[in-house]
Each structure stands twice: as structure tokens, then as C-alpha cells.
Design a protein around this motif. Structure first.
Motif, short mmCIF file in Angstrom:
data_model
loop_
_atom_site.label_atom_id
_atom_site.label_comp_id
_atom_site.label_asym_id
_atom_site.label_seq_id
_atom_site.Cartn_x
_atom_site.Cartn_y
_atom_site.Cartn_z
N LYS A 13 0.85 -1.18 0.00
CA LYS A 13 0.00 0.00 0.00
C LYS A 13 0.89 1.23 0.00
CE LYS A 13 -0.53 0.04 5.05
NZ LYS A 13 -1.52 0.04 6.16
N ILE A 14 0.30 2.38 -0.27
CA ILE A 14 1.08 3.61 -0.32
C ILE A 14 1.70 3.86 1.05
CG2 ILE A 14 1.00 6.11 -0.69
CD1 ILE A 14 -1.34 5.62 -2.60
N PRO A 15 3.03 3.93 1.14
CA PRO A 15 3.67 4.10 2.45
C PRO A 15 3.35 5.44 3.08
CG PRO A 15 5.28 4.28 0.68
CD PRO A 15 4.00 3.83 0.05
N GLN A 16 3.48 5.49 4.40
CA GLN A 16 3.11 6.70 5.13
C GLN A 16 3.95 7.90 4.72
OE1 GLN A 16 0.42 6.77 7.33
NE2 GLN A 16 0.72 8.98 7.04
N PHE A 17 5.24 7.69 4.43
CA PHE A 17 6.07 8.85 4.07
C PHE A 17 5.63 9.47 2.75
CE2 PHE A 17 8.39 5.37 2.01
CZ PHE A 17 8.78 5.91 0.80
N ALA A 21 4.05 13.29 2.30
CA ALA A 21 4.56 14.21 1.28
C ALA A 21 3.42 14.77 0.43
CB ALA A 21 5.58 13.49 0.40
N LEU A 22 2.41 13.94 0.14
CA LEU A 22 1.27 14.40 -0.65
C LEU A 22 0.51 15.52 0.06
CD1 LEU A 22 -0.15 11.02 -2.00
CD2 LEU A 22 0.92 12.84 -3.36
N ILE A 23 0.42 15.43 1.38
CA ILE A 23 -0.28 16.46 2.15
C ILE A 23 0.39 17.82 1.97
CG2 ILE A 23 -0.86 17.22 4.50
CD1 ILE A 23 -1.15 14.26 5.25
N ASP A 24 1.70 17.83 1.85
CA ASP A 24 2.46 19.08 1.74
C ASP A 24 2.54 19.61 0.32
OD1 ASP A 24 2.97 19.01 4.46
OD2 ASP A 24 4.81 17.85 4.20
N ILE A 25 2.01 18.85 -0.65
CA ILE A 25 2.06 19.28 -2.05
C ILE A 25 0.74 19.93 -2.44
CG2 ILE A 25 2.29 18.50 -4.45
CD1 ILE A 25 4.08 16.24 -3.45
N ASP A 26 0.77 21.17 -2.87
CA ASP A 26 -0.44 21.88 -3.27
C ASP A 26 -0.83 21.58 -4.72
OD1 ASP A 26 -0.66 23.10 -0.78
OD2 ASP A 26 0.64 24.77 -1.38
N SER A 27 0.14 21.22 -5.54
CA SER A 27 -0.10 21.02 -6.97
C SER A 27 -0.97 19.79 -7.22
CB SER A 27 1.23 20.87 -7.69
OG SER A 27 1.04 20.46 -9.03
N ASP A 28 -1.75 19.86 -8.31
CA ASP A 28 -2.53 18.70 -8.75
C ASP A 28 -1.64 17.67 -9.43
OD1 ASP A 28 -5.04 17.24 -9.63
OD2 ASP A 28 -4.22 17.79 -11.59
N GLY A 180 15.45 1.09 -5.66
CA GLY A 180 15.57 0.94 -4.22
C GLY A 180 15.13 2.16 -3.44
N VAL A 181 14.64 3.20 -4.13
CA VAL A 181 14.11 4.39 -3.46
C VAL A 181 12.84 4.83 -4.19
CG1 VAL A 181 16.28 5.27 -2.53
CG2 VAL A 181 15.63 5.85 -4.87
N THR A 182 12.03 5.61 -3.50
CA THR A 182 10.85 6.17 -4.15
C THR A 182 10.37 7.37 -3.35
OG1 THR A 182 8.76 5.52 -5.21
CG2 THR A 182 9.04 4.86 -2.92
N GLY A 183 9.50 8.17 -3.96
CA GLY A 183 8.98 9.36 -3.30
C GLY A 183 8.14 10.15 -4.28
N VAL A 184 7.58 11.27 -3.82
CA VAL A 184 6.75 12.12 -4.67
C VAL A 184 7.12 13.58 -4.46
CG1 VAL A 184 4.78 10.55 -4.84
CG2 VAL A 184 4.91 12.14 -2.92
N PHE A 185 7.00 14.35 -5.53
CA PHE A 185 7.26 15.79 -5.49
C PHE A 185 6.23 16.49 -6.36
CE2 PHE A 185 11.28 13.84 -4.44
CZ PHE A 185 11.79 14.65 -3.44
N SER A 186 6.08 17.78 -6.14
CA SER A 186 5.22 18.59 -6.99
C SER A 186 5.85 18.70 -8.37
CB SER A 186 5.03 19.98 -6.38
OG SER A 186 4.29 20.81 -7.24
N SER A 187 5.00 18.69 -9.41
CA SER A 187 5.50 18.82 -10.77
C SER A 187 5.40 20.25 -11.24
CB SER A 187 4.69 17.91 -11.71
OG SER A 187 5.02 18.19 -13.06
#
Length: 345
Positions: A13-17, A21-28, A180-187
């Protein structure tokens, strides 16, 4: 399947980290990306060559974007070959199968008979190969034992897209399995740039001779890394012509590997020749269906389409299905020796 790399393969499932990070991203618009400190010796040994990292003298070179390794994990395999997802939470539908059997045990002497069998089945949600790619960038290389590398996945995602959470889980796992790593950022991309990565722009070509149709479908642009594209297009046109289509279709731009034929407003056959693992019969109003993005064109109730996987005998199965669909629409006569087996027998 043996584990491809030493790091954690994927997340259930989508990990907590990532959720934080999604909460802090304003972009769609979201880009799946992460940075990693990598030991230079690991790059020298070729551990990251599949994502475009290599050593050139004393420098670390990043070439890309690269296709994720399908053997890296189940999500990477789905990215490369597609995903047939059984939906037991959806209502069952009636499906018809067509099989051919020899008359009196000897088809060569007595001929063959076509049978159809209909029963209720669970629906399948079909995801085409997604074609996600990974691009590596060297952020810091001071000549020491470690370098800092950024890995970014394409295409970007939109929170407003259908099944965003599922597609996000898929994307972060493809990156995780391969790096071996993953994450999300605003585009920083615009909505127009995002839409250009998911919406297929179709061109319609009129019927004609095989050479004329092939020339029209090929145009002046061939998809990258597809040396046999013309050969496959010619084979498909030859097959389609036997059923007298009203027109041919091809995607434009980045979707130039989509090729097919239109027989009626609600019967289109098409395939992504880049992957070449299945061909689709779409039973929807083509004007409306053609406006849908490649991400959700087939991600729908499979009462709207059939998928013919390219296993042995797929051309014969496709021909039988296409003949029967045209017969339903009054465009073909019923075949000799055809009979229907009632449901439940």
C-alpha cells in the motif's frame, strides 16, 4: 521469480512517508521521484546500468530515460506487459466464447463446426502496458566513494485522474523495484503538458489498396526503437482488409505505435504495436471512445471490449470474433457449420 535486486522490492500500500509528502504538495500534478546516495563501486559493477548509470573514466554518466526492467518485480512486469485485473467487486456479465471442433472426430475429412458458449463471468479491468520510464540525473559527484543521483519517473500523475491512488501505488513501486528508493514531489509541468502525455490523438485514413493504406499509416514518422514497425503494420492491414473496414486509424505523436481499423461506429480493432502483446476489439461509439485517454480507454468494464492475447492461434481467434461481431451488425453472413451452445449446457 528470483529477486532481481537486494533492496526492498515494493509496497503493498502507499507508504506513510509518501502520504505525508502528498499532504504538503499543493499542486494537482505529481512526479514520482527520489534521490539516493550510491557507492561508486556499485555503479562500476553495473548494478545501476539498467537505469542508465555508468562509469566513464572518473565520471559517472547518466543516460536516459530508460525502460524499467520487467524482472525487477510484479509492478515492473505489469508496466511492461499490462495487467489483467479481475474485479470480483463488479457485477458479473455475460461472455461468449467461440471454439472450433472437428466433425465426427476428423476435421480434415468431415470439416469443422464452430460453437459458441455463453455464461456469466467476473469482469476484468485491463490495463495496457503503461510505458513508464526512469531518468537518472547525477546531482553531486565530488570524486569520492559516493555520488548523489536523482531518479524521476515519467509520465507525471494527476490527483484528478481516475484511480489516482492505484496509479500512484503502481508508479512508486516501479521506481522502488528498479532503484531501491521512491517518493513524490510537486511537478512544474502545466496541465497541457500533462494531457499531452496521456491523450491519444487519432488520425483516420480511408480504405484503399494495401500499399496505399500502409503508406498512409506509416507517414513520415516511425516510432523509436521499432525497426519492424512497417512489417507489423503491413501484416495488420492485410488481415484487416479481409473484413472490409470503413477506415484505418493511427495515433499521432508519442502514440504513433497505436494502429487499427474501424468497421462500424461501435466496432474498432486496434493494438499498440510497440508492445505487441494483445489486440483489442472495442464495442463503443468510436467518436466518444477516441476522446478518452490511453490510461482509461480500456480501464473500464470489459463488456465494452475484448482482448485477444498474442498467444498461438490468436489471428484465428480474432478472425472468428470479428466475423461474429460483423454478423451481429448485419455485415456478414452466418458461417456454415456454426451453432450456438445454450448457456448452462
Amino acid at each position: 521469480m528470483a529477486k532481481r535486486f537486494l533492496w526492498k522490492s515494493n509496497y503493498r500500500k502507499i507508504p506513510q512517508f509518501v502520504q505525508n509528502a502528498l499532504i504538503d504538495i499543493d499542486s494537482d500534478l505529481i512526479v514520482v521521484s527520489a534521490t539516493k546516495k550510491i557507492n561508486r563501486k556499485e555503479i562500476e559493477a553495473g548494478q545501476y546500468s539498467h537505469v542508465g548509470l555508468s562509469q566513464d573514466g572518473s565520471s559517472i554518466i547518466a543516460k536516459g530515460p530508460s525502460q524499467p526492467v520487467s524482472k525487477a518485480g510484479k509492478w515492473s512486469k505489469r508496466n511492461a506487459h499490462g495487467w489483467d485485473r479481475i474485479r470480483k467487486d463488479w457485477p458479473k456479465i455475460q461472455k461468449t466464447w467461440i471454439v472450433e471442433s472437428p466433425n465426427f472426430g476428423n476435421g480434415a475429412r468431415n470439416g469443422w463446426t464452430m460453437h459458441s458458449r455463453t455464461r456469466e463471468v467476473y469482469q476484468h479491468q485491463i490495463f495496457e502496458p503503461q510505458g513508464m520510464t526512469i531518468e537518472a540525473s547525477v546531482l553531486e559527484d565530488k570524486g569520492g566513494e559516493q555520488v548523489v543521483v536523482k531518479f524521476a519517473l515519467s509520465p507525471i500523475l494527476s490527483r484528478s485522474m481516475e484511480e489516482f491512488e492505484l496509479m500512484l501505488l503502481w508508479a512508486i513501486n516501479v521506481l522502488q523495484e528498479n532503484t531501491g528508493v521512491t517518493g513524490v514531489f510537486s511537478s512544474d509541468a502545466t496541465n497541457e503538458e500533462y494531457l499531452s502525455t496521456i491523450e491519444v490523438d487519432w488520425r483516420i485514413f480511408p480504405p484503399g489498396s494495401a500499399d496505399e493504406v500502409v503508406a498512409s499509416l506509416l507517414g513520415s514518422v516511425h516510432p523509436k526503437n521499432m525497426p519492424d514497425f512497417e512489417k507489423h503494420v503491413r501484416e495488420r492491414v492485410k488481415f484487416f482488409q479481409e473484413f472490409k473496414p470503413k477506415g484505418y486509424i493511427r495515433g499521432q505523436g508519442d502514440f504513433g505505435s497505436y494502429v487499427g481499423a474501424q468497421f462500424t461506429d461501435d466496432l474498432v480493432v486496434f493494438e499498440n504495436i510497440r508492445y505487441g502483446n494483445a489486440i483489442y476489439l472495442l464495442y463503443q461509439n468510436w467518436v466518444e471512445a477516441s476522446k478518452r485517454s490511453r490510461l482509461d480507454l480500456l480501464r473500464d468494464q470489459d463488456a465494452h471490449f475484448d482482448r485477444v492475447v498474442h498467444t498461438q492461434g490468436w489471428q484465428k481467434r480474432l478472425a472468428s470474433m470479428l466475423h461474429d461481431e460483423l454478423f451481429k451488425r448485419g455485415l456478414r453472413s452466418q458461417r456454415n457449420g456454426y451453432r450456438s451452445t445454450p448457456r448452462g449446457r
